[in-house]
Design a protein around this motif. Structure first.
Motif, PDB file in Angstrom:
ATOM      1  N   TRP A  64       0.980  -1.166  -0.111  1.00  0.00           N
ATOM      2  CA  TRP A  64       0.127   0.074   0.027  1.00  0.00           C
ATOM      3  C   TRP A  64       0.911   1.130   0.032  1.00  0.00           C
ATOM      4  O   TRP A  64       1.738   1.564   0.787  1.00  0.00           O
ATOM      5  CB  TRP A  64      -0.828  -0.022   1.257  1.00  0.00           C
ATOM      6  N   ARG A  65       0.691   2.068  -1.011  1.00  0.00           N
ATOM      7  CA  ARG A  65       1.515   3.250  -1.024  1.00  0.00           C
ATOM      8  C   ARG A  65       0.365   4.298  -1.610  1.00  0.00           C
ATOM      9  O   ARG A  65      -0.332   4.153  -2.309  1.00  0.00           O
ATOM     10  CB  ARG A  65       2.575   3.198  -2.113  1.00  0.00           C
ATOM     11  N   PRO A  66       0.224   5.653  -0.750  1.00  0.00           N
ATOM     12  CA  PRO A  66      -0.524   6.656  -1.257  1.00  0.00           C
ATOM     13  C   PRO A  66      -0.822   6.785  -2.697  1.00  0.00           C
ATOM     14  O   PRO A  66      -1.751   6.805  -3.116  1.00  0.00           O
ATOM     15  CB  PRO A  66       0.000   7.700  -0.622  1.00  0.00           C
ATOM     16  N   PRO A  67       0.240   6.864  -3.551  1.00  0.00           N
ATOM     17  CA  PRO A  67      -0.019   7.253  -4.946  1.00  0.00           C
ATOM     18  C   PRO A  67      -0.704   6.152  -5.805  1.00  0.00           C
ATOM     19  O   PRO A  67      -1.473   6.421  -6.662  1.00  0.00           O
ATOM     20  CB  PRO A  67       1.378   7.197  -5.627  1.00  0.00           C
ATOM     21  N   ILE A  68      -0.899   4.915  -5.163  1.00  0.00           N
ATOM     22  CA  ILE A  68      -1.596   3.757  -5.886  1.00  0.00           C
ATOM     23  C   ILE A  68      -2.846   3.122  -5.097  1.00  0.00           C
ATOM     24  O   ILE A  68      -3.073   2.267  -4.975  1.00  0.00           O
ATOM     25  CB  ILE A  68      -0.819   2.618  -6.451  1.00  0.00           C
ATOM     26  N   ALA A  69      -2.972   4.043  -3.814  1.00  0.00           N
ATOM     27  CA  ALA A  69      -4.129   3.387  -2.919  1.00  0.00           C
ATOM     28  C   ALA A  69      -5.424   2.990  -3.491  1.00  0.00           C
ATOM     29  O   ALA A  69      -5.844   2.092  -3.069  1.00  0.00           O
ATOM     30  CB  ALA A  69      -4.390   4.797  -1.904  1.00  0.00           C
ATOM     31  N   GLY A  70      -5.750   3.822  -4.474  1.00  0.00           N
ATOM     32  CA  GLY A  70      -7.157   3.589  -4.952  1.00  0.00           C
ATOM     33  C   GLY A  70      -6.877   2.171  -6.020  1.00  0.00           C
ATOM     34  O   GLY A  70      -7.901   1.392  -6.060  1.00  0.00           O
ATOM     35  N   PHE A  71      -5.717   2.012  -6.718  1.00  0.00           N
ATOM     36  CA  PHE A  71      -5.453   0.877  -7.237  1.00  0.00           C
ATOM     37  C   PHE A  71      -5.651  -0.424  -6.293  1.00  0.00           C
ATOM     38  O   PHE A  71      -6.280  -1.445  -6.551  1.00  0.00           O
ATOM     39  CB  PHE A  71      -4.225   0.782  -7.976  1.00  0.00           C
ATOM     40  N   PRO A 127      -8.633   5.728   2.787  1.00  0.00           N
ATOM     41  CA  PRO A 127      -8.503   4.596   2.185  1.00  0.00           C
ATOM     42  C   PRO A 127      -8.048   3.461   3.068  1.00  0.00           C
ATOM     43  O   PRO A 127      -8.230   2.259   2.809  1.00  0.00           O
ATOM     44  CB  PRO A 127      -7.666   4.838   0.846  1.00  0.00           C
ATOM     45  N   GLU A 151       6.070  -5.468  -4.064  1.00  0.00           N
ATOM     46  CA  GLU A 151       6.591  -3.979  -3.645  1.00  0.00           C
ATOM     47  C   GLU A 151       6.731  -3.106  -4.928  1.00  0.00           C
ATOM     48  O   GLU A 151       7.524  -3.476  -5.730  1.00  0.00           O
ATOM     49  CB  GLU A 151       7.744  -4.113  -2.766  1.00  0.00           C
ATOM     50  N   ASP A 180       7.465   0.905  -5.667  1.00  0.00           N
ATOM     51  CA  ASP A 180       7.606   2.093  -4.956  1.00  0.00           C
ATOM     52  C   ASP A 180       7.911   3.479  -5.723  1.00  0.00           C
ATOM     53  O   ASP A 180       8.462   4.324  -5.428  1.00  0.00           O
ATOM     54  CB  ASP A 180       9.013   2.024  -3.909  1.00  0.00           C
ATOM     55  N   ILE A 211       4.082   1.202   5.226  1.00  0.00           N
ATOM     56  CA  ILE A 211       5.373   1.576   5.896  1.00  0.00           C
ATOM     57  C   ILE A 211       4.900   1.969   7.067  1.00  0.00           C
ATOM     58  O   ILE A 211       4.192   3.237   7.012  1.00  0.00           O
ATOM     59  CB  ILE A 211       6.049   2.661   4.945  1.00  0.00           C
TER      60      ILE A 211
END
Lengths: 279, 291
Positions: A20-27, A51, A247, A249, A40
Motif C-alpha cells: 500500500w502506497r498513497p500514490p496507488i492507494a485506489g488501485f 483509504p 513491492e 515504490d 510503511i
C-alpha cells in the motif's frame, strides 16, 4: 512445506498482496482478490482514516512494515519507535508486524539507508537483544526481512543462512523473505540465487516480498521501481504457496501493466490471481 | 405594544420561513440516482469554469496531448468531450493556460453548466436572482423594523426580531452556486475518490487520464501541482493553498510525502523514506541494503 503452511495459517495471512502506497492507494483498494497489504509503519498518520482505514474495515489484513527501528544497531532500539510500531499494529488490527535485519543509524547519525549488520557473534547478540526488546512491546508476532546489501563486513563469521537461522531460533521471530533481495545479493556476489534461497530457513516464512530492480554499472539494484525480472519470478517457485507481496515504490506503470505483473507473480507463486482476471 | 408590533413579528416570521425554506428547497436534495461520472462535469460542479478547465488540462496532459505552450502533436484520440476538443482547438492559437478565456471553451463550459442546472446540482441565474430578491426583501424589512427603535415604547423584542431579519437577509444574499443536492453529490465524489487527493500524490500513470482529470476536477490546481509539478509551474497555476481546495478532504497527510518518487537508481534501498520501504534516500554509494 507443511511447517510453512502452519506458520502462515497461524498468522492469518495468505494469498497475494500489493504494498500500500498513497500514490496507488485506489488501485490497491480496487483489487478484487487482494489477499493482504503492507504499509510503511513510519508513514502512518497520527489518526488513521481514509483509504487505509477502509481497507482495514473491509477485513483486508494489513501488515505495518517498519524501516527505521535499526534493530541491528549497537544502540538500544528506541522505545518510542517500538511503541509506534505497536500502535500501528493495533490501529490496523494487524496479524503481525515486520522490520528489517539492518541498522539505519549510529552515533547520532542517520544513514538514510538500510545498512547490513556484520554477521559476527557479537553483532548477533546485539541484534537478538534488540529483537527481544521489540517483541516484548509488540502485541503481535514480528517477522524480519534480510536486506539486499552491496557490501559485507570483514568481521563476518557466519554465512547469511547461519546468521538468520540462529537469529530466528533464538528469538522466535518469523522470516519475511524478500526473493528480490536474495537475488540481488546472490547475483552481485556471483552466487546461484536459488542455492542461496534454499539455504535459508524457509520453514519460518511469514510472507514473501518480491520486487523489480535494475542493473547499473554491473550491479543489480533492488529499486522497487521496475518490473519484476523473470529470474526473480522463478525464485518464487521455491516458496510456492507462501503469501507473497509485490513491492512497487515508484515509476508506476499503467494499471493494466501493474495488473499483468500481479498476475505473473500469482502464477509464479502458485497463488490465485487477485486482479479479477481468471485466465 | 400594539397590533403593529405583532403584525411586524408575524410578517418577519413568514419572510424568514420563506427565505429559509427556499434556500433549502431551491434545489432540494438531488435525486438519489444522481451521480457524476464525467470529470469535467465534476470539475464544473466543484470549481466552475476553472474547475472544468483543470479537469480538461489534467486529462489532456495525462493523454500526452498538451504541454504548457500548446499541443504536443500527438494524434487526437476518439472519445474526447466537446469541452476537451474546444480546449485542444484553442491550444492551437494560444498558450495552454489562456485557453480558459477562449470563447468556444466558455461556450462549451456553459453547456456543461446548463446540464448541471437541469440536474439540480447548480442553481440557475433565475433562481439566484429570485433568491437574492428574497434576501434583499428580508434585509430591507429588518432594516425598516430596526428603525422603530426611534419610536418610544417599541418593545425590545421587536428590535431583536428586526436584527435577526437583517442578519439572515445579509447572509442569504450570498447565494451559493452549488445547490444542497450538488454539494451532497460533490461530497460523495470526494469521498469515493479520496485516493486522488493531492496529499497522496496519486499516480496519473496508474489511474490513467480519467483519474487525472477527476483528481484535478475534485481537488483543483493542487492536484496538478502534486502529479505534474513542472506542468503546473509552467502553466502558472495557483498554488494548492491559493486554489482553496484544501479543506474537507482526505487528511492522511503523514502518508508518504516522498512516496511518489522512485527508490532511485543508486541505492538498493534505504530507510529514510516515509512512503516506501525502499525509501527516500535514493542516493547510492553508501552500499545500503534493500528492503
Amino acid at each position: 512445506m507443511w511447517r510453512r503452511w502452519r506458520v502462515t495459517e497461524r498468522l492469518a495471512l495468505g494469498g497475494l498482496g500489493l504494498g500500500w502506497r498513497p500514490p496507488i492507494a485506489g488501485f490497491v483498494a480496487g483489487l478484487p482478490g487482494l489477499g493482504f497489504t503492507e504499509v510503511i509503519a513510519e508513514s502512518l498518520p497520527a489518526v488513521l482514516d481514509g483509504p487505509l482505514a477502509d481497507l482495514r474495515d473491509r477485513g483486508v489484513p494489513i501488515v505495518p512494515h517498519g524501516v527505521r527501528l535499526s534493530l541491528g544497531g549497537a544502540e538500544e532500539v528506541g522505545a518510542r519507535r517500538v511503541e509506534h510500531l505497536a500502535r500501528c499494529a493495533e490501529w490496523l488490527r494487524a496479524p503481525l508486524v515486520s522490520e528489517h535485519i539492518a541498522f539505519v543509524r549510529g552515533g547520532g547519525m542517520e544513514a538514510g539507508h538500510l545498512l547490513p549488520v556484520p554477521r559476527s557473534r557479537e553483532a548477533l547478540a546485539v541484534l537478538v537483544r534488540n529483537v527481544r526488546r521489540t517483541q516484548a512491546a509488540l502485541p503481535v508476532p514480528l517477522a524480519l526481512e534480510p536486506i539486499a546489501a552491496l557490501f559485507g563486513w570483514p568481521e563476518d563469521e557466519l554465512t547469511e543462512a547461519e546468521f538468520l537461522t540462529e537469529l530466528l531460533e533464538r528469538t522466535g521471530v518469523y522470516l519475511l523473505l524478500d526473493v528480490a533481495n536474495v537475488y540481488a545479493n546472490a547475483v552481485n556476489a556471483g552466487q546461484d540465487p536459488l542455492g542461496a534461497l534454499t539455504s535459508l530457513p524457509l520453514d519460518r516464512i511469514a510472507y514473501v516480498h518480491v520486487a523489480g530492480g535494475a542493473e547499473h554499472d554491473g550491479i543489480y539494484h533492488d529499486t522497487h521501481a521496475a518490473p519484476v525480472p523473470s529470474a526473480v519470478l522463478e525464485l518464487l517457485d521455491a516458496v510456492r504457496g507462501a503469501p507473497v507481496l509485490l513491492e512497487r515504490d515508484g515509476h508506476y506503470p499503467p494499471a493494466d501493466e501493474l495488473r499483468a505483473e500481479l498476475d505473473a507473480v500469482a502464477d509464479a507463486a502458485g497463488l490465485a490471481r487477485i486482479t479479477g482476471d481468471t485466465r | 405594544m400594539g397590533i403593529l408590533h405583532y403584525a411586524y413579528l408575524v410578517i418577519s416570521v413568514v419572510l424568514l420561513a420563506v427565505t429559509v425554506q427556499r434556500l433549502r428547497g431551491r434545489s432540494g436534495p438531488a435525486p438519489a440516482a444522481t451521480s457524476l461520472t464525467s470529470p469535467i462535469a465534476a470539475g464544473a460542479l466543484a470549481g466552475g469554469l476553472p474547475g472544468a478547465h483543470y479537469a480538461c488540462l489534467a486529462g489532456l496532459r495525462a493523454r500526452g496531448l498538451i504541454d504548457a505552450v500548446g499541443l504536443t502533436g500527438a494524434p487526437e484520440p476518439a472519445g474526447l468531450t466537446a469541452l476537451e476538443k474546444a480546449v485542444l482547438a484553442a491550444c492551437r492559437r494560444m498558450d495552454t493556460a489562456a485557453t480558459v478565456y477562449d470563447p468556444e471553451v466558455m461556450r462549451q463550459y456553459d453547456v456543461v453548466r446548463d446540464n448541471l442546472v437541469r440536474q439540480g446540482l447548480l442553481s440557475g441565474p433565475a433562481e439566484r436572482d429570485a433568491a437574492r430578491t428574497r434576501a434583499l426583501t428580508l434585509f430591507g424589512w429588518g432594516f425598516g423594523g430596526a428603525a422603530f427603535i426611534l419610536v418610544p415604547e417599541t418593545p425590545f423584542w421587536m428590535f431583536a426580531v428586526a436584527l435577526v431579519c437583517v442578519v439572515a437577509g445579509f447572509f442569504a444574499l450570498r447565494v451559493p452556486e452549488q445547490t444542497p443536492g450538488g454539494r451532497a453529490v460533490l461530497n460523495d465524489l470526494r469521498r469515493s475518490n479520496r485516493h486522488l487527493h493531492p496529499a497522496s500524490a496519486p499516480s496519473w500513470t496508474v489511474y490513467g487520464y480519467s483519474g487525472a482529470a477527476m483528481s484535478a476536477a475534485l481537488f483543483g490546481a493542487a492536484a496538478i501541482w502534486a502529479a505534474d509539478h513542472e506542468f503546473a509551474d509552467e502553466l502558472g497555476l495557483p498554488s494548492a493553498k491559493a486554489a482553496g481546495y484544501n479543506s474537507g478532504m482526505y487528511s492522511g497527510g503523514g502518508c508518504g510525502g516522498s512516496s511518489g518518487s522512485a527508490c532511485g537508481s543508486g541505492s538498493s534501498s534505504c530507510s529514510g523514506g516515509s512512503g516506501s520501504s525502499c525509501g527516500g534516500g535514493g542516493g547510492g554509494g553508501c552500499g545500503g541494503g534493500g528492503g
